[in-house]
Design a protein around this motif. Structure first.
Motif: not given
Length: 217
Positions: A99-103, A170-174, A141-148, A135-139
């Motif tokens: 799911l993360g890579h697909r996004v 690197d990602e503002l939303e994270v 961004p959407i997964v890191r956001i969800a984990a946070a 998953h906070l260290d996922s490659p």
């Protein structure tokens, strides 16, 4: 799961199944417009999926099932979307990298309104703290956001040092998700602003490192 996140997730999953995720709001059987983050990714995207620590690529048959469920979320058919979202939630953590890579493979930034993103939130919210930390260290961004967000919603104080490390993401939303979680846990502000430059963020990050013990890790 917190009451607010439970309600939000329930509403969002209803939107996936009902075809309202793009905000069109028509009948469940009517074709829907796909959001930009739901456009089909490149044909070879699956080959580049990265799995986090302790999570191996599923057997070929299971991988095929997960991929089929990911694509079902793009369907104009109500039944297909329902089955796809339920299957992915049932597969749980093994579905997250796909799911993360697909996004990410769409070439667009994280979009919390896309169906695939919503399912990620649903899966991560049910993981134990030790896996949320991974998953906070996922490659992705959407997964890191969800984990946070899961860490903050569930007050997983033990993840405060890991969240602090995401303040330089690197990602503002994270960064926004990480600092929101930290403020919820600690009731501290410490002057951090996610949209500041790296140089301007540094003093506040050092304060957070001392506050959470991340500087000792």
């Amino acid at each position: 799961m917190g009451a607010l996140l439970r309600l939000t997730l329930a509403c969002c999953l209803t939107a996936i199944c009902g075809g309202c995720i793009s905000g069109m709001g028509g009948s469940a059987s009517a074709p829907r417009e796909k959001t930009p983050a739901e456009v089909p990714p490149p044909a070879d995207w699956v080959q580049n999926v990265t799995f986090p620590e302790g999570l191996e690529r599923p057997a070929p048959a299971r991988e095929a099932d997960i991929l089929a469920a990911c694509e079902a979320l793009l369907s104009d058919d109500f039944g297909d979307r329902t089955r796809g979202s339920r299957a992915l939630l049932a597969y749980g953590e093994p579905a997250i990298p796909y799911l993360g890579h697909r996004v990410s493979s769409t070439g667009l930034g994280p979009d919390p309104n896309c169906s695939h993103c919503i399912v990620i939130y649903g899966i991560v919210e049910e993981l134990p703290a030790s896996r949320v930390s991974v998953h906070l260290d996922s490659p992705y961004p959407i997964v890191r956001i969800a984990a946070a967000e899961a860490a903050g919603e569930r007050d997983l104080d033990e993840l405060a040092p890991a969240l602090t490390r995401r303040l330089d993401d690197d990602e503002l939303e994270v960064r926004r998700a990480a600092v929101t979680a930290l403020r919820r846990m600690t009731r501290q502000f410490l002057g951090y602003r996610a949209n500041d430059t790296p140089e301007a963020r540094r003093p506040a990050i050092e304060l957070w490192e001392r506050e959470t013990g991340a500087a000792d890790g």
